[in-house]
Motif scaffolding. Structure first.
Motif, PDB file in Angstrom:
ATOM      1  N   LEU A 115      -8.868   7.426   2.652  1.00  0.00           N
ATOM      2  CA  LEU A 115      -8.996   6.602   3.947  1.00  0.00           C
ATOM      3  C   LEU A 115      -9.525   7.261   4.932  1.00  0.00           C
ATOM      4  CD1 LEU A 115      -5.080   5.386   3.678  1.00  0.00           C
ATOM      5  CD2 LEU A 115      -7.175   4.224   2.913  1.00  0.00           C
ATOM      6  N   GLY A 116      -9.834   6.681   6.129  1.00  0.00           N
ATOM      7  CA  GLY A 116     -10.299   7.066   7.110  1.00  0.00           C
ATOM      8  C   GLY A 116      -9.905   6.266   8.542  1.00  0.00           C
ATOM      9  N   VAL A 117      -9.581   7.094   9.711  1.00  0.00           N
ATOM     10  CA  VAL A 117      -9.099   6.542  10.873  1.00  0.00           C
ATOM     11  C   VAL A 117     -10.382   6.613  11.842  1.00  0.00           C
ATOM     12  CG1 VAL A 117      -7.541   6.409  12.798  1.00  0.00           C
ATOM     13  CG2 VAL A 117      -6.769   6.568  10.246  1.00  0.00           C
ATOM     14  N   SER A 118     -10.682   5.513  12.603  1.00  0.00           N
ATOM     15  CA  SER A 118     -11.709   5.837  13.773  1.00  0.00           C
ATOM     16  C   SER A 118     -11.351   4.803  14.885  1.00  0.00           C
ATOM     17  CB  SER A 118     -13.057   5.296  13.022  1.00  0.00           C
ATOM     18  OG  SER A 118     -13.985   5.292  14.206  1.00  0.00           O
ATOM     19  N   ASP A 119     -11.850   5.409  16.005  1.00  0.00           N
ATOM     20  CA  ASP A 119     -11.772   4.665  17.499  1.00  0.00           C
ATOM     21  C   ASP A 119     -12.830   3.690  17.433  1.00  0.00           C
ATOM     22  OD1 ASP A 119     -13.536   6.308  18.121  1.00  0.00           O
ATOM     23  OD2 ASP A 119     -12.574   7.155  19.681  1.00  0.00           O
ATOM     24  N   GLY A 120     -13.611   3.728  16.470  1.00  0.00           N
ATOM     25  CA  GLY A 120     -14.863   2.758  16.367  1.00  0.00           C
ATOM     26  C   GLY A 120     -16.269   3.580  16.607  1.00  0.00           C
ATOM     27  N   ALA A 121     -15.990   4.968  17.057  1.00  0.00           N
ATOM     28  CA  ALA A 121     -17.124   5.636  17.160  1.00  0.00           C
ATOM     29  C   ALA A 121     -17.381   6.185  15.836  1.00  0.00           C
ATOM     30  CB  ALA A 121     -16.800   6.851  18.152  1.00  0.00           C
ATOM     31  N   GLY A 122     -18.791   6.192  15.593  1.00  0.00           N
ATOM     32  CA  GLY A 122     -19.209   7.018  14.525  1.00  0.00           C
ATOM     33  C   GLY A 122     -19.097   5.957  13.077  1.00  0.00           C
ATOM     34  N   ILE A 123     -18.875   4.801  13.355  1.00  0.00           N
ATOM     35  CA  ILE A 123     -18.913   3.921  12.136  1.00  0.00           C
ATOM     36  C   ILE A 123     -19.653   2.548  12.542  1.00  0.00           C
ATOM     37  CG2 ILE A 123     -16.567   4.430  11.379  1.00  0.00           C
ATOM     38  CD1 ILE A 123     -15.230   1.903  12.376  1.00  0.00           C
ATOM     39  N   GLN A 124     -20.266   1.825  11.665  1.00  0.00           N
ATOM     40  CA  GLN A 124     -20.874   0.716  11.976  1.00  0.00           C
ATOM     41  C   GLN A 124     -20.810  -0.343  10.769  1.00  0.00           C
ATOM     42  OE1 GLN A 124     -25.086   1.748  12.103  1.00  0.00           O
ATOM     43  NE2 GLN A 124     -25.773  -0.172  12.341  1.00  0.00           N
ATOM     44  N   PRO A 139       0.191  12.132   4.206  1.00  0.00           N
ATOM     45  CA  PRO A 139       0.789  10.568   4.609  1.00  0.00           C
ATOM     46  C   PRO A 139      -0.414   9.691   5.162  1.00  0.00           C
ATOM     47  CG  PRO A 139       1.966  12.485   5.523  1.00  0.00           C
ATOM     48  CD  PRO A 139       0.765  13.138   4.935  1.00  0.00           C
ATOM     49  N   VAL A 140      -0.362   8.649   4.864  1.00  0.00           N
ATOM     50  CA  VAL A 140      -0.994   7.407   5.826  1.00  0.00           C
ATOM     51  C   VAL A 140      -0.867   7.416   7.292  1.00  0.00           C
ATOM     52  CG1 VAL A 140      -1.911   4.920   5.975  1.00  0.00           C
ATOM     53  CG2 VAL A 140      -1.325   6.206   3.457  1.00  0.00           C
ATOM     54  N   PRO A 141      -2.061   7.720   8.062  1.00  0.00           N
ATOM     55  CA  PRO A 141      -1.751   7.922   9.521  1.00  0.00           C
ATOM     56  C   PRO A 141      -1.502   6.540  10.185  1.00  0.00           C
ATOM     57  CG  PRO A 141      -4.121   7.979   8.953  1.00  0.00           C
ATOM     58  CD  PRO A 141      -3.426   8.017   7.768  1.00  0.00           C
ATOM     59  N   GLU A 142      -0.703   6.581  11.212  1.00  0.00           N
ATOM     60  CA  GLU A 142      -0.419   5.323  11.961  1.00  0.00           C
ATOM     61  C   GLU A 142      -1.690   5.097  12.718  1.00  0.00           C
ATOM     62  OE1 GLU A 142       2.310   3.517  12.275  1.00  0.00           O
ATOM     63  OE2 GLU A 142       3.314   4.686  10.821  1.00  0.00           O
ATOM     64  N   VAL A 143      -1.821   3.701  12.738  1.00  0.00           N
ATOM     65  CA  VAL A 143      -3.178   3.204  13.518  1.00  0.00           C
ATOM     66  C   VAL A 143      -2.689   2.963  15.161  1.00  0.00           C
ATOM     67  CG1 VAL A 143      -4.880   1.366  13.735  1.00  0.00           C
ATOM     68  CG2 VAL A 143      -3.968   2.083  11.630  1.00  0.00           C
ATOM     69  N   ALA A 144      -3.285   3.768  15.852  1.00  0.00           N
ATOM     70  CA  ALA A 144      -3.102   3.489  17.267  1.00  0.00           C
ATOM     71  C   ALA A 144      -4.002   2.439  18.073  1.00  0.00           C
ATOM     72  CB  ALA A 144      -3.295   4.684  18.015  1.00  0.00           C
ATOM     73  N   ASP A 145      -3.626   2.119  19.142  1.00  0.00           N
ATOM     74  CA  ASP A 145      -4.326   1.158  19.886  1.00  0.00           C
ATOM     75  C   ASP A 145      -5.913   1.601  20.022  1.00  0.00           C
ATOM     76  OD1 ASP A 145      -2.390  -0.628  20.473  1.00  0.00           O
ATOM     77  OD2 ASP A 145      -2.028   0.176  22.328  1.00  0.00           O
ATOM     78  N   GLY A 146      -6.695   0.687  19.803  1.00  0.00           N
ATOM     79  CA  GLY A 146      -8.206   1.162  19.632  1.00  0.00           C
ATOM     80  C   GLY A 146      -8.759   1.734  18.476  1.00  0.00           C
ATOM     81  N   MET A 151       0.792  -1.251  -0.005  1.00  0.00           N
ATOM     82  CA  MET A 151       0.173  -0.006   0.011  1.00  0.00           C
ATOM     83  C   MET A 151       0.862   1.269  -0.006  1.00  0.00           C
ATOM     84  SD  MET A 151      -2.955   0.967   2.557  1.00  0.00           S
ATOM     85  CE  MET A 151      -1.857   1.890   4.074  1.00  0.00           C
ATOM     86  N   SER A 152       0.255   2.311  -0.792  1.00  0.00           N
ATOM     87  CA  SER A 152       1.307   3.499  -0.801  1.00  0.00           C
ATOM     88  C   SER A 152       1.172   4.037   0.487  1.00  0.00           C
ATOM     89  CB  SER A 152       0.378   4.443  -1.573  1.00  0.00           C
ATOM     90  OG  SER A 152       1.070   5.886  -1.576  1.00  0.00           O
ATOM     91  N   ASN A 153       2.279   4.982   0.690  1.00  0.00           N
ATOM     92  CA  ASN A 153       2.415   5.480   2.212  1.00  0.00           C
ATOM     93  C   ASN A 153       1.899   7.058   2.050  1.00  0.00           C
ATOM     94  OD1 ASN A 153       4.099   7.014   0.642  1.00  0.00           O
ATOM     95  ND2 ASN A 153       5.892   6.496   1.973  1.00  0.00           N
ATOM     96  N   THR A 154       0.997   7.425   1.006  1.00  0.00           N
ATOM     97  CA  THR A 154       0.184   8.451   0.831  1.00  0.00           C
ATOM     98  C   THR A 154      -1.260   8.305   0.521  1.00  0.00           C
ATOM     99  OG1 THR A 154       0.853   9.220  -1.232  1.00  0.00           O
ATOM    100  CG2 THR A 154       2.204   9.830   0.477  1.00  0.00           C
ATOM    101  N   PHE A 155      -2.181   9.176   0.797  1.00  0.00           N
ATOM    102  CA  PHE A 155      -3.636   9.005   0.155  1.00  0.00           C
ATOM    103  C   PHE A 155      -4.292  10.326  -0.059  1.00  0.00           C
ATOM    104  CE2 PHE A 155      -4.439   9.985   4.572  1.00  0.00           C
ATOM    105  CZ  PHE A 155      -5.417  10.446   4.735  1.00  0.00           C
ATOM    106  N   LYS A 156      -5.061  10.378  -0.882  1.00  0.00           N
ATOM    107  CA  LYS A 156      -5.859  11.631  -1.349  1.00  0.00           C
ATOM    108  C   LYS A 156      -6.807  12.152  -0.646  1.00  0.00           C
ATOM    109  CE  LYS A 156      -4.111  11.414  -6.177  1.00  0.00           C
ATOM    110  NZ  LYS A 156      -3.486   9.992  -6.126  1.00  0.00           N
TER     111      LYS A 156
END
Length: 336
Positions: A102-111, A29-36, A1-6
């Motif tokens: 791309l999108g990052v979430s801690d689980g809130a707001g996605i289903q 840049p593609v963000p790092e995925v943190a715990d959770g 996977m590329s290390n950037t996104f649009k």
């Protein structure tokens, strides 16, 4: 996977009609995925008329879209990295990641959503916010009875098409408004409306009224408003006493055009109930609505059509086309 996104951000606020210059395409840049957290690759982006109002820095039911931030928008996609026990790689999810790949979430707001019987894209249309909007306005405001007449503007669109089909399932006579013969043929032939008025074929307001009168011999008991302007004036003149109007949108005026009512006294004369609504203020009803809508789609009782633009860079032009009625059905952008 590329290390950037649009992603696309709001670069400036429109002065009148939206232009391509109001948006800016960025690569980040593609963000790092943190715990959770989970990382989601968005497959489809939803384009909706409400976005136009959010682009203004003015009083509204929601805060304005911030400048230099990702444009708001509903998305569906797939989890591609997870450090959250509730989500596994491969899960399909619906969320509000906006105009980005791309999108990052801690689980809130996605289903999580099930795509075994319902296409992923439908969760942005008939089994998503537009569908729930249609369900709420029809059932909770118009509340039609079998045999009554329901009119719907923007009848071939994501919301209007659902309104009409749900009203038909309730035994109503349903009359739509759409722009162009192809859209009207789809509304009557595919969606099952009893009649559809091509407002572009009317030379003036008198002819538009004559077309509506012919299609509604017993008047109009309920009206679902997406457009405003001359169509609203025309329907007001055909409303029966104690009719109900659900005001969902006023797209004819979203680019700043004034839309004064020609005969507001008709609201009093016909003792009408006119109620505007924002579907996100009724989240307690979403589970019921989504269950009914999902069952109807899975059973083939609720049909839908999509206009799909290819690639994130196409989103601004597709959005401007949506505001001018160029789309046919639900307007999406395919990101993958």
């Amino acid at each position: 996977m590329s290390n950037t996104f649009k992603r696309i951000v709001l670069a400036s606020r429109p002065a009148g009609a939206v232009t391509p210059g109001n948006f800016r395409l960025e690569e980040v840049p593609v963000p790092e995925v943190a715990d959770g957290q989970v990382l989601v690759r968005n497959h489809y982006l939803s384009l909706d008329p409400y976005m136009r109002g959010r682009m203004n820095d003015s009083k509204s039911y929601a805060a304005p879209q911030p400048l230099d931030q990702v444009m708001i928008g509903g998305t569906v996609g797939e989890v591609i990295a997870s450090k959250n026990a509730k989500y596994a790689v491969g899960d399909k999810v619906v969320g509000m990641f906006g105009w980005q790949e791309l999108g990052v979430s801690d689980g809130a707001g996605i289903q999580k959503v099930d795509t075994t019987r319902i296409p992923l894209s439908a969760y942005l249309g008939s089994v998503g916010m537009p569908g729930v909007t249609a369900w709420y306005g029809l059932n909770k405001i118009i509340a039609p009875k079998a045999g009554q007449t329901v009119a719907v503007s923007a009848a071939s669109g994501a919301v209007g098409s659902v309104v009409g089909q749900l009203a038909k399932l309730k035994g109503c006579r349903v009359v739509g408004f759409a722009g162009g013969k192809d859209k009207c043929d789809y509304v009557t032939g595919e969606l099952g409306f009893d009649a559809c008025i091509d407002y572009k074929a009317a030379r003036d307001g008198k002819e538009l009224y004559a077309m509506l009168k012919e299609a509604t011999p017993d008047g109009v008991d309920g009206y679902f408003e997406n457009v405003g302007g001359e169509i609203l004036d025309t329907v007001l003149a055909r409303m029966n006493a104690f009719g109900r109007i659900a005001v969902c949108g006023m797209i004819a005026g979203y680019d700043g055009q004034p839309m004064p009512l020609k005969n507001p006294q008709l609201i009093l004369v016909s003792r009408l109930t006119v109620e505007g609504f924002i579907v996100s203020e009724h989240m307690e009803l979403w589970p019921q609505a989504l269950q009914e809508l999902g069952a109807a789609v899975a059973q083939g009782k609720l049909k839908f059509r999509e206009s799909i633009a290819q690639g994130l860079a196409s989103a601004p032009e597709a959005f401007m086309g949506l505001l001018k009625g160029r789309n046919f059905g639900k307007q999406l952008v395919k990101l993958v």
